[in-house]
Design an enzyme around this catalytic site. Structure first.
Site, mmCIF file in Angstrom:
data_model
loop_
_atom_site.group_PDB
_atom_site.id
_atom_site.type_symbol
_atom_site.label_atom_id
_atom_site.label_comp_id
_atom_site.label_asym_id
_atom_site.label_seq_id
_atom_site.Cartn_x
_atom_site.Cartn_y
_atom_site.Cartn_z
ATOM 1 N N GLU A 186 1.882 55.556 54.540
ATOM 2 C CA GLU A 186 2.724 54.183 54.531
ATOM 3 C C GLU A 186 2.140 52.922 54.550
ATOM 4 O OE1 GLU A 186 5.937 54.947 57.127
ATOM 5 O OE2 GLU A 186 6.771 56.524 55.900
ATOM 6 N N GLU A 257 8.874 62.441 52.215
ATOM 7 C CA GLU A 257 9.275 62.371 53.404
ATOM 8 C C GLU A 257 11.045 62.280 53.230
ATOM 9 O OE1 GLU A 257 8.216 60.002 56.543
ATOM 10 O OE2 GLU A 257 5.892 60.788 56.589
#
Length: 716
Positions: A186, A257
């Site tokens: 991320e 995710e």
């Protein structure tokens, strides 16, 4: 569900295991194109589930993996936890819950693939985002940017893990189960903070990873500028709506995710994401050319010990398809299992067919995949908040509000995301023992240090973690104060960047305060009972985990920043620059009081009237027998305040039941004891209570579920 759809779905569920055999993990080559991953020359549509090996136990892994496979999952995805594996520079630990190789081999034995998210920064609501704290003391260190010290250690650890996997033959290129690896995590969340060094770092990270020659693709989640050939992927709840797609038409569309719930911090309620919502957005992602979806988490597990990040509860993603204990959470588990079966029944047209998008109304669309040789499948999407009557290819379909219907052969409605046909189950907690006999408890109270007894002194309030090195949550700040004249209505004012503060004046608790995930500065004013002579001021600063994310984490400061004493209406006396003495940790921690062999290193007191209850900074111990059966076990700590629990010397985590939600309940009351931590009899329970509670209210409980056809245990 009408009989025809029941029969059709049963055939799909059976066929799913025939079309996607367990032996598929003996892969020899993994590549990709713009449609999907390609394994042994075949395009693959894959469903994945996140299970983190240290958040469960080796004894739980086989059952968790088995249930995951039975849920229609093809891939197990896990992070690699740097601070577990290299707690000290150059000293590695791959034992017990840290046995990554054993975990992957168990996945292989059950016929599933692996996505290995090496990071080695992982976030994951894990303490310090997985970074070992010793990194902060490396000269010139700046985390996660074009910084030579960080890149050196990051590359060293990444190479260590890659070489370990190679040595065990675990990459798909060697015939093993690992089909994907991830570098970084991320990075888009922090890249702008590092300016041009962020872009150069992410380019370096991708090149470094690819240079390790694993023979399988690398991915970067939430990194739009992932360098070729690294695949950029999406994280979130609605990637079918929010993800613009990979940064190259030659890369597949992947969702690393898909959040099945959301993390939970103390003082908040659990986030409940419905099975219908998860199914809708998963189906939409597939309809929009997605070919890989990972559920984060499929099983969350437990943050044992001090592994949770700042303010995060000990249970992790308990609302996942497999709950904290590994029990099926219905209807989420079953509804997604049916979704996987329905989609996989049309894998060939999805992967080989041409996509056509049709408008069927102002808020209705059809995504059609059709190929002359592989057939046809259609996804009918109703984004409306009311039932929609849809005409498609001369057939009428009624779709529920906010729902997607899957048409096998572009005709037969075999699944609808908003229609749940799985019975809801309920988790049941059954007390089997209450620790309510005072004579069975023994008590040891922590010594409150005084300024004169400390060896480290400074004319300043020192930063908390510079002294603790994250080896303990606790740091004592001690000083001495003598008023120049009689002090009326004295009080102490404190500001702290730590999480919790307990103020003791002359060995008596004057008051406590704490922050939260949203409240970063603890501000506390408490009355102080001062004498005319020297007064001992002892302030315990406590952390509840380190942060797991953010730019420049190495610069963050914690602990006391201001201490003032006020006397009536006079100007406050600032003690911040006075001389302070420091003591790291608690006495009970230093002697490792939770271990059998160390119990005699302090003097325990047998219970006396009033001694056992509502005492801050108190250690309790008792002996208990394990409950019958093999199902999950948990301690109900509702009668306590805040602290940590050990069973037979192993920490099952922090507890904080006094931090209530807006509805007036603890965020977590039951704390998981894995069965393998227990013996049939003679188990040692040690509790450190920080605030004050009543151990006579603690109970041992078995955990089970009812409904959804039958009760299920953790192990099957």
């Amino acid at each position: 569900m009408e009989a025809g759809r029941v029969f059709g779905l049963c055939l799909i569920l059976v066929g799913m295991f025939l079309v996607f055999p367990g032996g598929a993990t003996a892969a020899k080559g993994v590549t990709y194109d713009g449609r999907s991953l390609i394994i042994d020359g075949q395009r693959k549509l894959l469903f994945s589930g996140s299970i983190h090996y240290p958040r469960s136990t080796p004894e739980m892994w086989p059952s968790l993996i088995k249930k995951t496979k039975e849920g229609g999952i093809d891939v197990i995805q896990t992070y690699v936890f740097w601070n577990l594996h290299e707690p000290k520079l150059g000293q590695y630990d791959f034992s017990g819950r840290n046995d990554l190789v054993k975990f992957i081999k168990e996945i292989r034995s059950q016929g599933l693939y692996v996505c290995l998210r090496i990071g080695p920064f992982i976030e994951a609501e894990w303490n310090y985002g997985g970074l070992p704290f010793w990194l902060r003391d490396v000269p010139g260190m700046v985390y996660r940017t074009d910084n030579e010290p960080f890149k050196f250690h990051m590359q060293k650890f990444t190479t260590k893990i890659v070489n370990l996997m190679k040595s065990e033959g675990l990459y798909a290129s060697q015939g093993g189960p690992i089909i994907l690896s991830q570098i970084e995590n991320e990075y888009a969340n922090v890249e702008a903070a590092f300016h041009e060094k962020g872009a150069s770092y992410i380019k370096w990270a991708g090149q470094m990873a690819v240079g390790l020659k694993t023979g399988v693709p690398w991915i970067m989640c939430k990194s739009p500028d992932a360098p070729d050939p690294v695949i950029n992927t999406c994280n979130g709840m609605r990637c079918g709506e929010t993800f613009p797609g990979p940064n190259s038409p030659n890369k597949p569309k992947m969702w690393t995710e898909d959040w099945t719930s959301f993390f939970q911090v103390y003082g908040t309620e659990p986030y409940i994401r419905s099975a219908e919502d998860i199914a809708f957005h998963a189906a939409l992602f597939i309809a929009k050319n997605g070919s890989y979806i990972n559920y984060y988490m499929y099983h969350g597990g437990t943050n044992f010990g001090r592994t949770s990040s700042s303010y995060f509860i000990t249970g992790y993603y308990d609302q996942a398809p497999l709950d904290e204990y590994g029990l099926l959470r219905q209807p989420k588990y079953g509804h997604l299992k049916e979704l996987h079966a329905a989609i996989k029944s049309s894998a060939n047209p999805l992967l080989q067919g041409k996509q056509t998008i049709l408008s069927l109304g102002p808020m209705q669309q059809a995504y059609v995949f059709e190929d002359a040789s592989s057939g046809c499948v259609a996804f009918l999407v109703n984004n409306d908040a009311k039932v929609s009557q849809i005409q498609f290819r001369n057939n009428a379909y009624s779709l529920s509000p906010k729902s997607i219907g899957i048409l096998q052969n572009c005709k037969n409605l075999i699944y609808e995301t908003a229609k749940v046909n799985v019975e809801k189950n309920k988790r049941v907690t059954t007390p089997v023992q209450v620790f309510d006999v005072p004579e069975k408890w023994e008590v040891f109270r922590e010594t409150i240090p005084a300024f004169s007894g400390t060896s480290l002194k400074a004319n300043a309030l020192l930063e908390h973690t510079n002294l603790t090195k994250d080896k303990t949550d606790y740091l004592w700040y001690t000083s001495s104060f003598k008023p120049d004249s009689p002090c009326t209505n004295p009080s102490i004012y404190i500001e702290s960047l730590g999480h919790v503060v307990h103020v003791f004046v002359n060995n008596a608790l004057a008051g406590s305060g704490h922050g939260s995930r949203d409240i970063k500065v603890v501000k506390l004013q408490v009355p102080a009972s001062l004498t005319n002579g020297q007064n001992s001021i002892s302030i315990l600063s406590a952390m509840v985990g380190l942060p797991d994310s953010g730019a420049y984490m190495e610069r963050k400061s914690y602990g006391l920043t201001k201490v003032q004493i006020s006397c009536g209406g006079t100007k406050p006396i600032d003690l911040s620059g006075s001389q302070w003495g420091y003591s790291v940790g608690l006495l009970g921690e230093k002697v490792r009081l939770q271990q059998w062999r160390n119990l005699n290193r302090v003097k325990w007191s047998m219970n006396k009237a009033g001694l056992i209850k509502n005492r801050p900074l108190t250690w309790y111990k008792t002996i208990f027998d394990g409950p019958n059966g093999d199902g999950p076990v948990g301690l109900n700590m509702s009668s306590m305040g805040k602290g940590e629990i050990w069973v037979n010397g192993v920490s099952i985590g922090r507890y904080w039941v006094s931090f209530l939600t807006p509805s007036g309940h603890p965020s977590q009351s039951i704390y998981h004891i894995p069965r393998e931590f227990l013996k049939p009899s003679g188990n040692l329970l040690v509790v450190f209570e920080e605030e004050g509670g009543d151990p006579l209210g603690i109970s041992l409980n078995t955990i089970s579920v009812i409904g959804s056809n039958r009760a299920q245990s953790q192990l099957s």
